[in-house]
Write an enzyme that holds these catalytic residues in place. Structure first.
Site, PDB file in Angstrom:
ATOM      1  N   ASP A  69       3.566   7.135  -2.963  1.00 12.15           N
ATOM      2  CA  ASP A  69       4.346   6.820  -4.161  1.00 12.15           C
ATOM      3  C   ASP A  69       4.034   7.776  -5.309  1.00 12.15           C
ATOM      4  OD1 ASP A  69       1.762   5.839  -4.519  1.00 12.15           O
ATOM      5  OD2 ASP A  69       2.351   3.756  -4.807  1.00 12.15           O
ATOM      6  N   ASN A 138      -1.386  -8.297  -6.716  1.00 10.74           N
ATOM      7  CA  ASN A 138      -0.312  -9.216  -6.312  1.00 10.74           C
ATOM      8  C   ASN A 138       0.125  -8.967  -4.871  1.00 10.74           C
ATOM      9  OD1 ASN A 138       1.052  -6.799  -6.540  1.00 10.74           O
ATOM     10  ND2 ASN A 138       2.371  -7.423  -8.237  1.00 10.74           N
ATOM     11  N   HIS A 140       0.845  -6.001  -3.568  1.00 12.51           N
ATOM     12  CA  HIS A 140       1.775  -4.899  -3.352  1.00 12.51           C
ATOM     13  C   HIS A 140       1.126  -3.792  -2.530  1.00 12.51           C
ATOM     14  CE1 HIS A 140       0.640  -2.834  -7.440  1.00 12.51           C
ATOM     15  NE2 HIS A 140       0.129  -2.106  -6.469  1.00 12.51           N
ATOM     16  N   GLU A 145       6.686  -4.094  -4.769  1.00 18.14           N
ATOM     17  CA  GLU A 145       6.270  -5.259  -5.525  1.00 18.14           C
ATOM     18  C   GLU A 145       6.811  -6.540  -4.885  1.00 18.14           C
ATOM     19  OE1 GLU A 145       4.125  -5.007  -7.828  1.00 18.14           O
ATOM     20  OE2 GLU A 145       4.602  -3.516  -9.362  1.00 18.14           O
TER      21      GLU A 145
HETATM   22  C1  GLP Z   1      -1.396   1.101  -7.491  1.00 17.79           C
HETATM   23  C2  GLP Z   1      -0.824   1.963  -6.329  1.00 17.79           C
HETATM   24  C3  GLP Z   1      -1.154   1.367  -4.988  1.00 17.79           C
HETATM   25  C4  GLP Z   1      -2.606   0.945  -4.995  1.00 17.79           C
HETATM   26  C5  GLP Z   1      -2.805  -0.217  -5.926  1.00 17.79           C
HETATM   27  C6  GLP Z   1      -4.243  -0.692  -6.067  1.00 17.79           C
HETATM   28  O1  GLP Z   1      -0.426   0.503  -8.284  1.00 17.79           O
HETATM   29  N1  GLP Z   1       0.570   2.236  -6.397  1.00 17.79           N
HETATM   30  O2  GLP Z   1      -0.864   2.308  -3.960  1.00 17.79           O
HETATM   31  O3  GLP Z   1      -2.992   0.533  -3.708  1.00 17.79           O
HETATM   32  O4  GLP Z   1      -2.224   0.005  -7.187  1.00 17.79           O
HETATM   33  O5  GLP Z   1      -4.976   0.138  -6.896  1.00 17.79           O
HETATM   34  P1  GLP Z   1      -6.537   0.060  -7.034  1.00 17.79           P
HETATM   35  O6  GLP Z   1      -7.098   0.620  -5.770  1.00 17.79           O
HETATM   36  O7  GLP Z   1      -6.865   0.905  -8.227  1.00 17.79           O
HETATM   37  O8  GLP Z   1      -6.878  -1.379  -7.213  1.00 17.79           O
END
Ligand code: GLP
Length: 250
Positions: A69, A138, A140, A145
């Site tokens: 992404d 959440n 995702h 989402e």
């Molecule tokens: C972000 C990314 C995800 C990631 C998630 C968790 O929004 N788009 O790909 O897995 O949040 O992030 P973190 O590892 O900092 O908790």
């Protein structure tokens, strides 16, 4: 469900285990197409991969990387863009040929065009061999989402308030967090031949329970992974604290 779960004492052991699995993939198939993730969770494992390259035990010359992404509107040299994250956390430190590294183009204003271009990139690479995934609070994955359906292909999304709140820590002001992003879809992710999920910390314990031990529902996007035939979850004991005793872990 054929999910293998590794439980580690803490974040650093989680990073090491996940780095071992990625290293095994690279050694067994030096031409692998790796689906890459951003976020704070994979930072430690990327450090291990860079160290192993420096030590001469890993060679990335045949590897292709395809990221999940990217924020819409951020240029690749913006410190919070996922382009920048990938360069500073991994790609500047290993020998993946630059032309074999792919992240959605956050500056492409024609969203439909960028989404179909990105799906074509994945197809031309022969599909993803191993997709690395973090997970949002959440549930995702990528930027898929919670919603009423599972979006299939690469698409553009409006981020939920919970994701904006979670990600604002990286920006100077909340208003600076981009509101939209490009992300591989759930179908894109499910087409990967294998999936490695990394999760750390108490804050994600409920999301782990909902995603892997609750019903499969688009309200918890990661729950779809229960239907994938080859998923490995590497999580620390805090992240697994809500499923203690009900799952078998290694
Ligand atoms: C972000 C990314 C995800 C990631 C998630 C968790 O929004 N788009 O790909 O897995 O949040 O992030 P973190 O590892 O900092 O908790």
């Amino acid at each position: 469900m054929e999910m293998l779960i590794y439980k580690t004492p803490d974040y650093s052991a989680m990073s090491l285990k996940a780095a071992d699995i990625l290293s095994a993939q690279i050694i067994l198939n030096p031409g692998s197409v790796l689906g890459m993730a951003t976020g704070s969770t994979p930072e430690g494992l990327y450090r291990h991969l860079a160290e192993r390259y420096r030590a001469g035990t890993l060679d990335f010359s045949g590897i292709t990387t395809i990221n999940l992404d990217e924020y819409i509107g951020l240029p690749p040299d913006h410190p919070q863009s996922y382009h920048y994250f990938m360069r500073t956390n991994l790609l500047d430190h290993v020998n993946v040929p630059a032309e074999n590294t792919h992240v959605p183009d956050g500056l492409e204003p024609d969203e439909a065009r960028e989404c179909s271009r990105y799906e074509a990139v994945i197809q031309a690479a022969g599909g993803v061999d191993l997709q690395l995934l973090g997970m949002g609070l959440n549930g995702h994955i990528g930027f898929n989402e919670p919603g009423d359906c599972f979006p299939l292909d690469t698409h553009s999304v409006t981020l939920t308030d919970s994701t904006i709140q979670a990600n604002k820590r990286f920006f100077e002001r909340e208003a600076d967090v981009p509101r939209r992003a490009y992300t591989m879809g759930i179908g894109t992710i499910m087409r990967a031949r294998s999936i490695l999920v990394v999760v750390s910390g108490e804050a994600k314990a409920q999301a782990v329970r909902d995603a892997f031990f609750g019903p499969v529902t688009p309200r918890v996007p990661a729950s779809i992974l229960q239907l994938h035939p080859n998923v490995t979850l590497v999580a620390d004991s805090a992240a697994l604290s809500a499923v203690d005793g009900i799952v078998h872990t290694f």
